[in-house]
Enzyme design. Structure first.
Site, mmCIF file in Angstrom:
data_model
loop_
_atom_site.group_PDB
_atom_site.id
_atom_site.type_symbol
_atom_site.label_atom_id
_atom_site.label_comp_id
_atom_site.label_asym_id
_atom_site.label_seq_id
_atom_site.Cartn_x
_atom_site.Cartn_y
_atom_site.Cartn_z
ATOM 1 N N SER A 130 11.705 58.891 0.337
ATOM 2 C CA SER A 130 11.257 60.125 0.966
ATOM 3 C C SER A 130 12.383 60.753 1.789
ATOM 4 O O SER A 130 13.003 60.089 2.622
ATOM 5 C CB SER A 130 10.049 59.841 1.865
ATOM 6 N N HIS A 176 18.526 50.362 -3.380
ATOM 7 C CA HIS A 176 17.140 50.195 -2.958
ATOM 8 C C HIS A 176 16.445 49.145 -3.835
ATOM 9 O O HIS A 176 15.446 49.444 -4.510
ATOM 10 C CB HIS A 176 16.410 51.548 -3.070
ATOM 11 N N ASN A 182 13.944 47.392 2.636
ATOM 12 C CA ASN A 182 15.344 47.676 2.298
ATOM 13 C C ASN A 182 16.167 48.055 3.523
ATOM 14 O O ASN A 182 17.320 47.630 3.657
ATOM 15 C CB ASN A 182 15.414 48.802 1.260
ATOM 16 N N GLY A 183 15.596 48.859 4.422
ATOM 17 C CA GLY A 183 16.349 49.312 5.592
ATOM 18 C C GLY A 183 16.739 48.169 6.503
ATOM 19 O O GLY A 183 17.894 48.058 6.922
ATOM 20 N N ARG A 184 15.781 47.305 6.817
ATOM 21 C CA ARG A 184 16.080 46.157 7.679
ATOM 22 C C ARG A 184 17.100 45.241 7.019
ATOM 23 O O ARG A 184 18.030 44.756 7.672
ATOM 24 C CB ARG A 184 14.794 45.396 7.995
ATOM 25 N N THR A 185 16.911 45.004 5.722
ATOM 26 C CA THR A 185 17.850 44.140 4.997
ATOM 27 C C THR A 185 19.242 44.763 4.978
ATOM 28 O O THR A 185 20.246 44.067 5.169
ATOM 29 C CB THR A 185 17.352 43.914 3.564
ATOM 30 N N TYR A 213 20.091 58.880 9.058
ATOM 31 C CA TYR A 213 19.587 59.260 7.738
ATOM 32 C C TYR A 213 20.450 60.349 7.108
ATOM 33 O O TYR A 213 20.721 60.322 5.894
ATOM 34 C CB TYR A 213 18.138 59.740 7.847
#
Length: 260
Positions: A130, A176, A182-185, A213
């Site tokens: 998004s 992704h 995904n963001g934390r990783t 972002y």
């Protein structure tokens, strides 16, 4: 690389040299600094993804206390992230190189108890991000994409460590590879790359989410990594300032170009 970014990296290197010159650091000081940065890293990384725990609430959750009115998932996100940091610290101390196995292990910890079926497993469907300008690759291409990411990391040793960490982070985000987390990783991988080169963790702050972002989108869509590299370098510098201040070595070298 812009003149502004080059000056910022030089300032970070000057601060890191001052910290390195003070080693070995007092053990209790190191322990308290690690605890402080791990708490802030956990809070901000989760907050970026929508977790509503405050910094203080995150602290008490990590101490084993349940916070009323907060979901079980939000509690798991805090404790899981703490466990993932401990894992990253362990593999850094062991001198391990980046691998798909390691990335899966980090993700498995991030989603433990939240979605055990997807934890550590590459997505088996296509997704969109998004607000992003790019679309992640087809899930059938993920094994090849991830292998290429590992090969890129092995070949990118000539980049400045902060540049390499920022690019690894961005390239992972673009792939992704997981359905969730995904963001934390990605931010755990960012700091794995930084910490193995002797830098403190870069904490991307909740209040910098829009800049974060935007710079990721610019890098993923146009291949310009200067913005995300500057954001990461500024975050590393903030962490260095914490170390230097506690050690009585304040007045860290600030670059006039640091804007985040």
């Amino acid at each position: 690389m812009t003149i502004q970014l080059e000056a910022l990296l030089q300032a970070v290197e000057a601060d890191k040299a001052r910290l390195d010159a003070a080693r070995p650091l007092p053990p209790h000081t190191v322990a308290s600094l690690r605890e402080k940065l791990a708490l802030e890293w956990t809070y901000h990384s989760n907050a970026i993804e929508g977790n509503t725990l405050t910094l203080r609430e995150t602290k008490v959750v990590l101490e084993g206390i349940t916070v009323g009115g907060k979901s079980l998932r939000e509690h798991f996100e805090a404790t899981n992230h703490r466990d993932a940091i401990l894992y990253v610290e362990e593999i850094v101390s062991q001198g391990e190189s980046l691998s798909e196995w390691m990335i899966r292990n980090i993700h498995r910890l991030v989603l433990k108890g939240i979605d055990d079926q997807e934890a550590g497993a590459y997505r088996r469907e296509n997704v969109v991000i998004s607000g992003a300008s790019t679309t992640p690759p087809d899930f059938l291409h993920l094994p090849q994409e991830m292998q290429q990411l590992i090969e890129w990391d092995q070949a990118a040793k000539t980049l400045h460590p902060i540049e390499r960490a920022a690019q690894l982070h961005t390239r992972f985000v673009k792939i992704h590879p997981f359905v969730d987390g995904n963001g934390r990783t990605a931010r755990l991988l960012l700091n794995f790359e930084l910490m193995k080169s002797g830098y403190p963790p870069a904490i991307i702050r909740k209040e910098d989410r829009l800049t974060y972002y935007d710079s990721l989108d610019e890098a993923c869509d146009g291949g310009n990594f200067d913005g995300i590299t500057e954001l990461v370098a500024s975050a590393v510098q903030r962490s260095l300032e914490v170390y230097l201040s506690v050690l009585g070595l304040g007045n860290a070298s600030r670059s006039g170009g640091a804007s985040v």
